[in-house]
Structures are given as structure tokens and as C-alpha cells.
Scaffold this active site. Structure first.
Site, short mmCIF file in Angstrom:
data_model
loop_
_atom_site.label_atom_id
_atom_site.label_comp_id
_atom_site.label_asym_id
_atom_site.label_seq_id
_atom_site.Cartn_x
_atom_site.Cartn_y
_atom_site.Cartn_z
N ASP A 17 1.08 -7.67 2.16
CA ASP A 17 1.21 -6.23 1.93
C ASP A 17 2.67 -5.80 1.79
O ASP A 17 3.24 -5.15 2.67
CB ASP A 17 0.53 -5.47 3.09
N SER A 34 4.00 2.37 8.30
CA SER A 34 3.76 1.38 7.26
C SER A 34 5.05 1.05 6.52
O SER A 34 5.72 1.96 6.04
CB SER A 34 2.76 1.90 6.24
N HIS A 71 0.82 -1.22 0.00
CA HIS A 71 0.00 0.00 0.00
C HIS A 71 0.85 1.26 0.00
O HIS A 71 0.35 2.34 -0.29
CB HIS A 71 -1.05 -0.01 1.11
N1 ARG Z 1 -4.66 0.20 7.20
C1 ARG Z 1 -3.41 0.19 6.52
C2 ARG Z 1 -2.56 1.32 6.99
O1 ARG Z 1 -3.04 2.38 7.27
C3 ARG Z 1 -3.54 0.40 5.05
C4 ARG Z 1 -4.11 -0.68 4.34
C5 ARG Z 1 -4.38 -0.33 2.90
N2 ARG Z 1 -5.43 -1.19 2.46
C6 ARG Z 1 -6.71 -0.80 2.23
N3 ARG Z 1 -7.59 -1.75 2.10
N4 ARG Z 1 -7.10 0.44 2.14
O2 ARG Z 1 -1.37 1.21 7.03
#
Ligand code: ARG
Length: 736
Positions: free
Chosen positions: A240, A671, A104
Site C-alpha cells: 500500500d 494513513s 490508497h
Molecule cells: N483500511 C485502510 C485505511 O483506512 C484503507 C485501505 C484501503 N483499501 C480498501 N480495500 N478499501 O487506512
């Protein structure tokens, strides 16, 4: 976690130019708090760990010396950690500048490298040699070069100033210090951030590398497996991750893209462990958490729960619905809108969850208790005794306008055409003064092209029609833009269309934002009349000017006051408990932090226990052929069936471990952060937080907080078995 973009990331531009932007940034950066360290709570400054924290790390399983964690003189883990893009973390994993980060985080670059014919986002991509790696325009990575203490200079200049004056002064001095540090070098950057809400100021200097290339990515059905249904949740089966490489000039310097650049030679890179781990094993993360506000007041919590969060969620809900409608119609639109959709959806779910957890754990009540104790202590101390009645009054003054602000930031400019047109107010000002607008027109041209390339007009039109309709009922009449709705009902009422839709139709048919001929003619001969009559500018004139001229100052007053009072609160807390200093860490502010804890299972609710790992078999159990969130590539199904796990199966589970959880204290910005074992080897990449602890920005939950990580063994299995890119594995230093 996102580019963990903050929900208000887009608000700054329209809300009154640069000064305000600086102000907001500095407010963002100064929401810094200290908290007594619970087990595993804490985003520590790696250069200021202190004996107490370091000893605790060792007790929990760290085998490294302090100078292996962080050193300015010798290679250390810190040299392998980069800021990836605008808001993520990445790590160097080979001596040829190979970078691991989240899928992501690479998402925008992957989508940009894709076309309907070569759909790398959908199908995945692996460069079989360096020549096939794909340059990612605009993507950069930053290495931390140095940290300087600049408190004295800043605090001397700030003196006893308050409010906007204080912020202005600090920004002025900070800008000078940064200029002296960075000069005109486009490959250097520096930021100055307050630590402990302005007790201290630190300057972080970076080397900026601008040749970053996509090396590989799994298909989205792996990289975003589970989509928004599973986002922010454990159990989780998402791969991811994505892989990039940073390049430098042939002479070994940071550089822009050039065909003859060579792979970056790092001071240090992380070895990768494929040995696995057990429940309870030591784990730490290194990275760039974006923002927390752990000393938010009870009044602030209440405003979030009552107004800010639900308004954001409602508006994003609407925007997502219209985007999705168009994305499902065509692969081209899906590719075009995917990055915007993902980032809007990410914090739509976050803020919905945050509200729920704030209520569930009565964070308001918890904060109130602490504040009451503070007020009792402050009795008779003139500096502090009225602090919380001042906070209350400040919130009461601001509350009537809070929803309006969310509507501007998340709704009106959630229509990206309006957002692009918001800067036309600058053009208007120039034309009124009779100045030459050509230079500005150039910039606006860029914004217009970017809008046309990156947004879908059908979705955007529906968003505009909806938001002006919702605004009419949700926002108090006295705050409506003067004359706009009268004009709307007078001019756009018809039998077979709603006036909101009819107006939006007009904007998306007749504005020069969407009409090339009109735009060209306007550029040729810019005129105030044409600008004022443009229906997109009618929206800007009505909603954005109304906000800027009548309400923005109230927001500035609220924010600066909040900062002043918050600074006093912190100062008081230190006085109240001088020992606090030994066990505290400053709030996240997108500077390098380390967080340590353990791999650990948890109990989310009565009678339910969550294991510390998720497996490929678990991913299989969720598989839904053709589904937009739970589909899987055929090759993965085949490999799974053949149990072709290579060297990557977990010895205990006899399966591929896909994801695992740790107790590490992270947030958006982390992230892509490496999750590292006690010997300094990479176990996986942090990519999310769990639903039960979504109030983590405001209060850390020592029982429930978990970091969700993709297991590096799953990553390597995807690279080797699924992607056939064994040469990438060969580049790594594996600990077996
Ligand atoms: N929740 C994750 C984060 O903020 C991002 C995941 C991205 N995936 C999604 N389905 N929007 O790091």
C-alpha cells in the site's frame, strides 16, 4: 488509513449550510478526551511531549534528542511530515521533495491520471525522469509552519456561554484569528482546534503546496492486494504505497502547478533503513490522526451499536452491491467508480467491525464502570452530580431520530445525483426572492459536471430506488415526508415495474441533472416551475427538506448538548484525579501527533499466535489468477520464482518482508505515516489497523491494538525490480 474519510463526511453540505458545517466541524474537533497512558497508548503532541513521555521513549529504544524530533528553530523530523491531500499523511524522503504515502491515499490521483488506454491504476506507472511525472490537479500537501497557543483569547470570549451560542462565539473569534494569520495568501492555511475538549485552544499554521505530481505507483494488484477481503485485517500482504513529488516556484515559494516549477527543497527528509528489525524493536509513527472519541459515554456506545453503525452498514452494503455490479461490466466504469467504491467500502467494513468489537469486549460495560465511579464521586457536587442522568435523557430524546439521520447521510444522499441536487434548494430560495441566480448557477454547473464525470447513473439509479423503498419500512411513519409515498404509489404504480424503480427511472431519464438540453434551457431561463417539477428536486423537496425543517434542529440540540456535557465530564475527571494531566494526551483532531511503541507479534485468539511480519511467500500463497482482489502481475511472479530479491531480502526470513505490525496508536488520517526506528530511519508506512482492535476510536486495547505497515524494503523492491525505476532508489538516503 483513509483518506480515512469519516462516514459522515458528506452530510454537512445539505444539512443547513455553513453555520452548521462549522458547528459540525467544531463538534468533531472538540470530541477530545484524556486518558491515562497505558503502555503504547497515546497520540502525543510532538511539541508538548514532556519529560515523562520522552524518558519513556528513550527507555523503549529512542536514540534521538527531543529537538531532533521536534523543533521550531532547527530542522527536525516534523519538517519531513506533511498532510497529504485532504486526509492522509505523507513524508519527504529525498532532498528533491520526493514523497512516500499510501497507495490508497494516492488512489484518487492515480485513477484520475488513468484512462482505459493508459490504465496506471491497473498496470502501475513509473516516471523515468522528472519530465514524465504527472501533475495531480487539486492535490496539495501542507507543511506545518507554526503552532500558537490561543486559549486565552478563545476562552475569554466564550465565557460561560453554552450550546450553539458558545460554538458561534468561538467560531467567530477563531475566524478572526485565522484571518489575521493567513490574510489573502492562498498558499497559507490555519486551523484552530480545541485540546482536551476545550481546556485549551491551539492554532496550527500551514504552508500549502499545490504542485504535487505522481512519480509512481505499483499496479493495484499490489497496492490494494487483498482488497476489501483483507482490509482491516492482519495477516496482510498489501503493497500500500505510492510516490509523489512536491514542487515549488523557481524562487523557492509554494506555488500552483507551472511547467518551470522546481522540486521542493526540504528542511529535512527521512533516511530509509533497509536493515530490517526484530520483534520488540522500537517503532514510532508521526502523522495526522483524524478523530478519536476515547471518552465516549456508555450511552453513545449503545447508540452506535444499536442504530448508527448497523444502519450505515446496511445502506453501504446496498450501495456497494449496485456499484460493483456496474464496475465488473466495464473497465471504464471500474476506473470511474473505483475511488468512491474504495472509500465507501473502507468504512463499511470499519463500522461493521467496530460494532462487533464493542460488543465482544463489552466496551459499554467498561465505560459504565468508569461513569458509575464518577457519579459516586460527584455526589453532593452540584456541577456534576446529575451529569449522567442528563446524558441519558439527552440520548433518549435523540434516539428516535438517529436512524433517520443515517438514512439522509448514508442513503438518500448516498445517491450522488440527489446529493448534487441538494443544493438546488439554495437556487429555489434565490428564485423565490427574485435575486439573480447566475453566480450560483455557475457553482451548480460545476457540481453537475463533477457528478456526470464521476458517477455511474445506472448504479446510482438502483441506489435511489432501493433507498426510498428501504426508508418506507425502516423509518417510522410519522417521520416520512408528507405526501411523497402517496404520490409515488399513485403516479408510478404499474404492473411490470415497482413504483420505486419507476420513480427512479423518471429521475434518471427526465431530470435536468442528466439531460444536457434541459439544463442548458434552464440556465438560459431559470424558472421556479421547471425546478419544482424536476423529479430530482422532488426527492430533495421530500426527503431533504423534511429533514432540514423538522429534524435537523433536534440533531443540533443533541450535538451541542453532548458537547456541553462532555466538557463538564472532562473537567470533572481532571478534578477527580489531578495527576491525570501528567499521563494524558488529547483525542485525535487531525493535528500532528507522535505515537511510540514497538514492532510486536500478538495473540488474536485462543491457540493462535500472529507473527510480526508477512512475507512475499505468504502473498504467493493467496494468489488467485484473474481474481479481482488476489491476482498478481506476471513480473512479480517471475521475480519471486527467480528469488531475485536484490538487497531487500530479510536476513532472518530469507524472503521479502511485505508488511509488519507495531503497537502504535493511530487512526484514520495516519494513513501514509512514516514508521520510524529509534535512530529516526524509515522502516515502512502505516496503512491500516487490525480487526481485533477496530473499536480503537472509542477505546484503545493495550493487548490487541496493532498498526499494519508496509515494509519499506518491499516498496523499494517493487520500485527497483518491478518498476525498473532505480533512479528513485538513488535519490534516497539508505541506511544499510
Ligand atoms: N483500511 C485502510 C485505511 O483506512 C484503507 C485501505 C484501503 N483499501 C480498501 N480495500 N478499501 O487506512
Amino acid at each position: 488509513m483513509n483518506p480515512m474519510f469519516q462516514p459522515n463526511e458528506n452530510s454537512t453540505r445539505l444539512l443547513a449550510g455553513r453555520l452548521l458545517k462549522k458547528l459540525q466541524l467544531s463538534i468533531l474537533f472538540s470530541l477530545l478526551i484524556l486518558v491515562r497512558g497505558y503502555a503504547d497508548e497515546g497520540m502525543w503532541l510532538p511539541m508538548l511531549l514532556g519529560q515523562q513521555v520522552y524518558q519513556d521513549m528513550v527507555k523503549k529504544g529512542l536514540k534521538l534528542k527531543p529537538e531532533q524530533l521536534y523543533s521550531m528553530n532547527q530542522a527536525s523530523i516534523k519538517d519531513a511530515i506533511v498532510i497529504f491531500g485532504g486526509g492522509c499523511t505523507g513524508e519527504i524522503v529525498s532532498e528533491q521533495g520526493l514523497i512516500f504515502t499510501n497507495h490508497h491515499c494516492g488512489y484518487g490521483a492515480i485513477a484520475a491520471a488513468s484512462s482505459v488506454q493508459n490504465n496506471y491504476l491497473r498496470d502501475g506507472f513509473w516516471a523515468m525522469d522528472k519530465g514524465k511525472e504527472i501533475p495531480s490537479q487539486g492535490l496539495q500537501v501542507r507543511f506545518l509552519r507554526s503552532i500558537d497557543e490561543v486559549s486565552q483569547k478563545i476562552l475569554d470570549a466564550a465565557g460561560n456561554l453554552k450550546g450553539m451560542e458558545r460554538i458561534r462565539k468561538i467560531n467567530e473569534v477563531a475566524a478572526e484569528l485565522i484571518k489575521a494569520n493567513v490574510g489573502e495568501d492562498e498558499f497559507k492555511a490555519a486551523v484552530i482546534v480545541p485540546i482536551f475538549k476545550g481546556r485549551q485552544y491551539l492554532m496550527y499554521s500551514y504552508d500549502v503546496y499545490k504542485d504535487v505530481r505522481l512519480v509512481g505507483t505499483p499496479p493495484e494488484s499490489i497496492g490494494k492486494y487483498g482488497g476489501d477481503t483483507d482490509n482491516w485485517e492482519w495477516p496482510r500482504h498489501t503493497g500500500d504505497f505510492s510516490v509523489f513529488r512536491v514542487y515549488m516556484s523557481a524562487t523557492g515559494k509554494a506555488a500552483n502547478y507551472a511547467a518551470d516549477n522546481v522540486p521542493y527543497k526540504p528542511k529535512y527528509f527521512l533516511p530509509v533503513s533497509i536493515k530490517g528489525f526484530a520483534d520488540g524493536d522500537y517503532a514510532m509513527t508521526y502523522g495526522y490522526p483524524g478523530s478519536t472519541n476515547r471518552y465516549e459515554t456508555s450511552a453513545g456506545i449503545k447508540l452506535s451499536i444499536d442504530i448508527n453503525n448497523p444502519t450505515l452498514v446496511k445502506l453501504r452494503d446496498m450501495r456497494l452491491k449496485f456499484m460493483f455490479e456496474e464496475m465488473r461490466k466495464s473497465p471504464a466504469t471500474k476506473l470511474q467508480l473505483a475511488p468512491e467504491y474504495a472509500s465507501v467500502a473502507n468504512y463499511w467494513k470499519f463500522y461493521d467491525g467496530e460494532s462487533k468489537q464493542l460488543v465482544k469486549y463489552d466496551i459499554f460495560g467498561q465505560k459504565k464502570k468508569v461513569e458509575d465511579a464518577f457519579t459516586a464521586w460527584a455526589k453532593g457536587k452540584s456541577e456534576y452530580e446529575n451529569l449522567f442522568s442528563d446524558f441519558e435523557k439527552m440520548y433518549a430524546d435523540w434516539r428516535p431520530y438517529a436512524m433517520h439521520r443515517q438514512y439522509i447521510v448514508e442513503g438518500i444522499t448516498g445517491c450522488r445525483l440527489v446529493r448534487a441536487a441538494a443544493r438546488w434548494t439554495e437556487l429555489e430560495a434565490l428564485l423565490k426572492k427574485g435575486d439573480n441566480p447566475q453566480k450560483l448557477l455557475q457553482t451548480l454547473e460545476g457540481a453537475r459536471s463533477a457528478y456526470l464525470a464521476n458517477f455511474n447513473q445506472k448504479a446510482d439509479k438502483n441506489i435511489l430506488a432501493s433507498v426510498i423503498m428501504m426508508f418506507l419500512t425502516d423509518i417510522e411513519t410519522s417521520q416520512h415526508p408528507q405526501g411523497f409515498y402517496d404520490m409515488l404509489f399513485r403516479k408510478y404504480s404499474s404492473i411490470d415495474n415497482s413504483p420505486f424503480k419507476a420513480f427512479a427511472d423518471d429521475v434518471f431519464t427526465n431530470s435536468m441533472m442528466v439531460d444536457d438540453k434541459k439544463w442548458a434551457a434552464f440556465k438560459e431561463k431559470p424558472s421556479l416551475e421547471v425546478l419544482s417539477a424536476d423529479p430530482a428536486f422532488v426527492v430533495v423537496n421530500a426527503f431533504i427538506k423534511n429533514w432540514d425543517q423538522n429534524y435537523q434542529s433536534k440533531f443540533v440540540e443533541f450535538s451541542t448538548k453532548n458537547e456541553d456535557l462532555g466538557r463538564s465530564y472532562l473537567k470533572g475527571l481532571f478534578e477527580m484525579d489531578p495527576n491525570r494531566m501528567n499521563s494524558t494526551y488529547p483525542d485525535a483532531n487531525f493535528t500532528m501527533r507522535v505515537s511510540y511503541g514497538a514492532v510486536k507479534s500478538y495473540k488474536p485468539k485462543d491457540a493462535v499466535m500472529y507473527d510480526y511480519v508477512c512475507t512475499l511467500s505468504g502473498a504467493m500463497a493467496k494468489y488467485k489468477p484473474g481474481d479481482y482482489e488476489f491476482d498478481m502481475p506476471q513480473k512479480l511472479l517471475d521475480l519471486y520464482k527467480a528469488k531475485d530479491f536484490g538487497q531487500y531480502a530479510d536476513p532472518k526470513y530469507k524472503d521479502i518482508v511485505v508488511c509488519f505490525i507495531t503497537t502504535n496508536d493511530i487512526t484514520g488520517g495516519n494513513s501514509g505515516s512514516p514508521v520510524i526506528n529509534g535512530k529516526g530511519e524509515l522502516l515502512g508506512l502505516a496503512f491500516d489497523g487490525n480487526y481485533e482492535a477496530l473499536s480503537h476510536k472509542l477505546a484503545f486495547d493495550k493487548d490487541l491494538n496493532r498498526t499494519i505497515c508496509v515494509d519499506v524494503r518491499y516498496m523499494l523492491w517493487c520500485i527497483e525490480k518491478l518498476g525498473g525505476a532505480k533512479h528513485i532508489i538513488d535519490e534516497l538516503k539508505l541506511a544499510k
